[in-house]
Design a protein around this motif. Structure first.
Motif, PDB file in Angstrom:
ATOM      1  N   UNK A 230       6.651  25.694  57.452  1.00 18.75           N
ATOM      2  CA  UNK A 230       5.309  25.371  57.939  1.00 18.75           C
ATOM      3  C   UNK A 230       5.197  25.594  59.444  1.00 18.75           C
ATOM      4  N   UNK A 231       6.209  25.195  60.195  1.00 21.88           N
ATOM      5  CA  UNK A 231       6.197  25.413  61.639  1.00 21.88           C
ATOM      6  C   UNK A 231       6.170  26.902  61.966  1.00 21.88           C
TER       7      UNK A 231
ATOM      8  N   UNK B 233       3.610  35.425  59.061  1.00 21.15           N
ATOM      9  CA  UNK B 233       2.702  35.660  57.941  1.00 21.15           C
ATOM     10  C   UNK B 233       3.326  35.227  56.617  1.00 21.15           C
ATOM     11  N   UNK B 234       2.479  35.200  55.574  1.00 19.27           N
ATOM     12  CA  UNK B 234       2.994  34.910  54.228  1.00 19.27           C
ATOM     13  C   UNK B 234       4.038  35.955  53.821  1.00 19.27           C
ATOM     14  N   UNK B 235       3.731  37.207  54.104  1.00 14.19           N
ATOM     15  CA  UNK B 235       4.677  38.277  53.759  1.00 14.19           C
ATOM     16  C   UNK B 235       5.993  38.098  54.502  1.00 14.19           C
ATOM     17  N   UNK B 236       5.916  37.612  55.758  1.00 13.81           N
ATOM     18  CA  UNK B 236       7.141  37.382  56.520  1.00 13.81           C
ATOM     19  C   UNK B 236       8.017  36.317  55.891  1.00 13.81           C
TER      20      UNK B 236
ATOM     21  N   UNK C 236       3.278  27.806  51.305  1.00 12.79           N
ATOM     22  CA  UNK C 236       3.348  26.631  52.175  1.00 12.79           C
ATOM     23  C   UNK C 236       2.274  26.749  53.258  1.00 12.79           C
ATOM     24  N   UNK C 237       1.416  25.737  53.349  1.00 12.69           N
ATOM     25  CA  UNK C 237       0.361  25.719  54.363  1.00 12.69           C
ATOM     26  C   UNK C 237       0.889  25.099  55.649  1.00 12.69           C
ATOM     27  N   UNK C 238       0.557  25.641  56.808  1.00 14.90           N
ATOM     28  CA  UNK C 238       1.098  25.107  58.074  1.00 14.90           C
ATOM     29  C   UNK C 238       0.865  23.616  58.254  1.00 14.90           C
TER      30      UNK C 238
ATOM     31  N   UNK D 242       3.844  20.734  57.807  1.00 17.70           N
ATOM     32  CA  UNK D 242       4.289  19.963  58.964  1.00 17.70           C
ATOM     33  C   UNK D 242       4.199  18.480  58.674  1.00 17.70           C
ATOM     34  N   UNK D 243       3.189  18.075  57.919  1.00 18.77           N
ATOM     35  CA  UNK D 243       3.010  16.653  57.612  1.00 18.77           C
ATOM     36  C   UNK D 243       3.893  16.186  56.490  1.00 18.77           C
ATOM     37  N   UNK D 244       4.436  17.092  55.666  1.00 20.72           N
ATOM     38  CA  UNK D 244       5.215  16.691  54.493  1.00 20.72           C
ATOM     39  C   UNK D 244       6.548  16.118  54.889  1.00 20.72           C
ATOM     40  N   UNK D 245       7.009  15.169  54.087  1.00 23.44           N
ATOM     41  CA  UNK D 245       8.323  14.576  54.267  1.00 23.44           C
ATOM     42  C   UNK D 245       9.094  14.721  52.976  1.00 23.44           C
TER      43      UNK D 245
END
Length: 707
Positions: free
Chosen positions: A615-616, A623-626, A698-700, A704-707
């Motif tokens: 996410x970071x 990118x998604x492809x990256x 995975x959304x940025x 980032x908020x997920x634990x």
């Protein structure tokens, strides 16, 4: 009870993780169960096929090797007159040239009474049991030859009519059951093997009638034949056991790595358990109970899959006429497979459970979420690797030393050596990954995805090493099989070329007048025959087709003179090698399947573990492809290292096996090995498709908020 409840809740709360852990156990257990059932049913079928003594025979006379057919017939006639004797039948066997439909082939002919307790004729699909001058042929023989009921063919100069088609043991060879009188009429091509007697004969009296021939009881003879077949299967069962063990070992490596990653993610949870009063032993036991539960469930699924697969294969074999006995489900063996699955899961979880129990609550609450990022204990791993490598070298040397007297023991020692090499690679696997990442680092300077892959490989080398080691095992076995088959084929071709310098040979000690045979053959313009050493060598004249040569030779020779054709020997050798290759490929395929499962599972856990990191990276512009390319590159890196090491080690052990078997081996098939390596890399990338898709989604902000 508290420990059991905690483990059960952990599984129920995270069923997806349990599935990821158990899938490798399912595959390995299914392989073990299917192998066990197929081996047991194959043993039953082969024992039945190798049992030439009818179940009704109460006594068996084994004619002396130097007895002529007339003398054996006389013994049988005398036995019929003895008190207590009900029936007597002589078994004749022979490989006989058969002329049918304009072509000439070799059939295996066996004499049979036609009816009664000593008859071996099974259910007929057409026709009736044979009378004198008639035969019963197998269904597959009828299909291959195009023969049907009523057709007439010539066997050894003797005309026979197809009376019936039905269930006859064939195993890929054309066969026919003929009457005893016809076997005698065919002549020297048919050899008397046994005399079967039913009733209550006095063995001492029967021995007096048999003279120098051996007389044994029916039960004793059948037990001896069963032991003989079983002894020939020891090597097959031994090889099967090795492959099952390696598949289970691969599953243990995968499950161990998976547990390590999952427990690292649950470090805070385990620390809280310690804070509320759980002891180190309770934490360890909770992890092990969870592993046992997953192993039992996965083992049950694997046993079910293996049972179904074996039942389907045995049913197919029964449909082909290879198996007569009902399917043996072997409940005790399946229970043993289930226990093995649970035990392997517990063994795989032991390192992670020990680590979870040793870590203090404060440390666990504050440590990194990736256990694979912890420092490696280089001294212990190095010592393990050196010790395993030393024992592997000793086992290989011992295998070469004992090979001249015991090839099977030599191969067993070579297999042990290869297993020890695999253990050494497991020990040093993380270091190999780190060194490889350093070597490949210059290539990644212009690619963000490759830089991320190299960084992850150095930071979490244990995880990548888990994929690499199981891939090394699968590729190594495949490379060894490829080299072994290529070497065996080359050796067989060289052997045929040495023993058959011409299209066909006739050993001179099997004919009365070699010069007369050469004169008769040479009189045909299609045949060139000459005498060399101990053989009559036969070649076609220039421009003559092989089929025309066969017909010409058979027309010029008397019935009963054996002709050995180089093409037939070569075809039989290739068929034998092909059967071994197919069996080995099936076994290795399961090992590679387990390895591919390991790649997919490990990468899926890697993506889940690095959710915040991904996410970071997405927030920083990747990118998604990256992200997809990063996961694919991680799979490709593990596969490339595993394929390279596997091909090298497998090639070496393939040559070692050929040396133990006394084969020259020659140059390894480098083209096939290169295709193997490239194919494994491609398959590994395909196995990573699901983790790649998960990583790209995975959304940025969410990550980032997920634990």
């Amino acid at each position: 009870m508290i420990v059991i409840r905690a483990a059960a809740r952990s599984v129920l709360r995270r069923p997806g993780q349990a599935v990821l852990i158990g899938i490798a156990i399912v595959a390995a257990t299914a392989f073990a169960a299917a192998s066990l059932l197929i081996a047991l049913n194959a043993r039953t079928a082969l024992v039945a096929f190798g049992m030439s003594t009818p179940a009704a025979a109460d006594a068996v006379v084994l004619p002396h090797a130097e007895l002529a057919t007339e003398a054996v017939t006389e013994i049988a006639e005398r036995a019929r007159t003895l008190p207590g004797v009900d029936e007597v039948a002589v078994e004749y066997l022979g490989d006989v040239e058969v002329q049918l439909g304009g072509s000439t082939t070799v059939w295996k002919l066996t004499s049979d009474p036609g009816t009664g307790p000593l008859s071996g004729i099974g259910a007929l699909t057409a026709g009736a049991p044979p009378e004198i001058g008639e035969v019963v042929i197998g269904s597959s023989t009828a299909e291959r030859s195009g023969a049907s009921v009523g057709d007439v063919f010539v066997a050894g100069g003797h005309e026979l009519t197809v009376a019936g088609i039905g269930q006859v043991h064939e195993f890929g060879q054309d066969v026919a059951l003929i009457r005893e009188q016809d076997a005698v009429a065919i002549g020297d091509a048919m050899t008397p093997m046994q005399i079967f007697v039913t009733g209550e004969p006095d063995l001492d009296v029967l021995s007096a009638v048999a003279g120098e021939s051996t007389v044994v009881g029916g039960e004793e003879r059948r037990a001896e034949e069963a032991r003989s077949v079983t002894d020939t299967l020891v090597g097959v069962f031994g090889a099967l056991t090795v492959f099952v063990g390696l598949a289970v070992l691969s599953a243990v490596v995968i499950v161990s790595s998976t547990f390590r990653i999952l427990l690292a993610r649950r470090a805070a949870e385990l620390a809280l358990l310690r804070c509320v009063g759980a002891s180190r032993a309770q934490v360890r036991h909770s992890v092990l109970v969870e592993a046992a539960f997953i192993g039992l469930v996965g083992g049950a699924g694997g046993v079910a899959v293996g049972l179904a697969a074996a039942a389907v294969l045995v049913a197919a074999a029964r449909g082909a006429g290879l198996v007569d006995a009902p399917f043996d489900a072997a409940p005790a063996g399946l229970i043993a497979c289930l226990v093995l699955a649970a035990a392997c899961s517990i063994v795989a979880a032991l390192p992670a459970a020990q680590a979870a129990g040793r870590t203090s609550p404060v440390t666990a609450l504050g440590e990194a979420r990736s256990s694979d990022a912890r420092p490696l204990r280089g001294g212990a791993r190095g010592l393990t690797a050196v010790t395993a490598a030393a024992f592997a070298a000793a086992a290989a040397i011992a295998g070469v030393a004992v090979a001249p007297t015991d090839e099977f023991l030599g191969l067993a020692l070579a297999a042990l050596s290869g297993t020890l090499v695999f253990a050494a690679l497991v020990a040093v696997g993380p270091f190999l990954i780190r060194w490889s990442a350093l070597l490949l680092r210059p290539l990644a300077s212009r690619s963000v995805a490759l830089r991320l892959t190299m960084s992850n490989a150095r930071r979490a080398s244990r995880r990548t090493a888990a994929m690499t080691t199981v891939l090394t095992l699968g590729v190594g076995l495949t490379a060894a099989l490829t080299v072994g088959v290529a070497g065996a084929t080359a050796d067989a071709e060289a052997s045929v070329a040495r023993n058959f310098p011409t299209a066909a040979i006739i050993p001179v000690d099997l004919v009365d007048d070699p010069d007369a045979v050469i004169d008769r053959l040479s009189a045909d313009p299609n045949v060139e025959a000459r005498l060399a050493d101990a053989d009559i060598l036969i070649d076609p004249a220039p421009g003559v087709a092989p089929e025309a040569l066969r017909s010409a030779v058979l027309d010029r020779l008397d019935a009963g003179i054996p002709v050995y054709w180089a093409a037939d020997v070569q075809a039989g050798t290739e068929q034998t090698i092909l059967i071994g290759q197919l069996i080995g490929a099936a076994m290795i395929g399961v090992t590679l399947l387990v390895a591919m499962i390991g790649v997919s599972v490990t990468l899926a856990l890697s993506v889940a573990e690095r959710r915040q990191e991904i996410a970071l990276l997405r927030a920083l512009g990747v990118s998604r492809a990256g992200t997809r390319r990063s996961v694919a590159a991680e799979a490709a890196l593990a596969a490339t290292i595993g394929a390279g090491i596997g091909v090298a080690v497998g090639c070496g052990y393939g040559l070692l096996a050929l040396h133990i078997l006394g084969m020259a081996g020659g140059v390894p098939p480098f083209g096939a090995l290169a295709v193997l390596g490239a194919g494994v890399v491609g398959a590994s990338v395909l196995s990573a498709l699901a983790p790649m898709r998960t990583a790209s989604r995975v959304q940025p902000a969410i990550g980032v908020a997920a634990r």
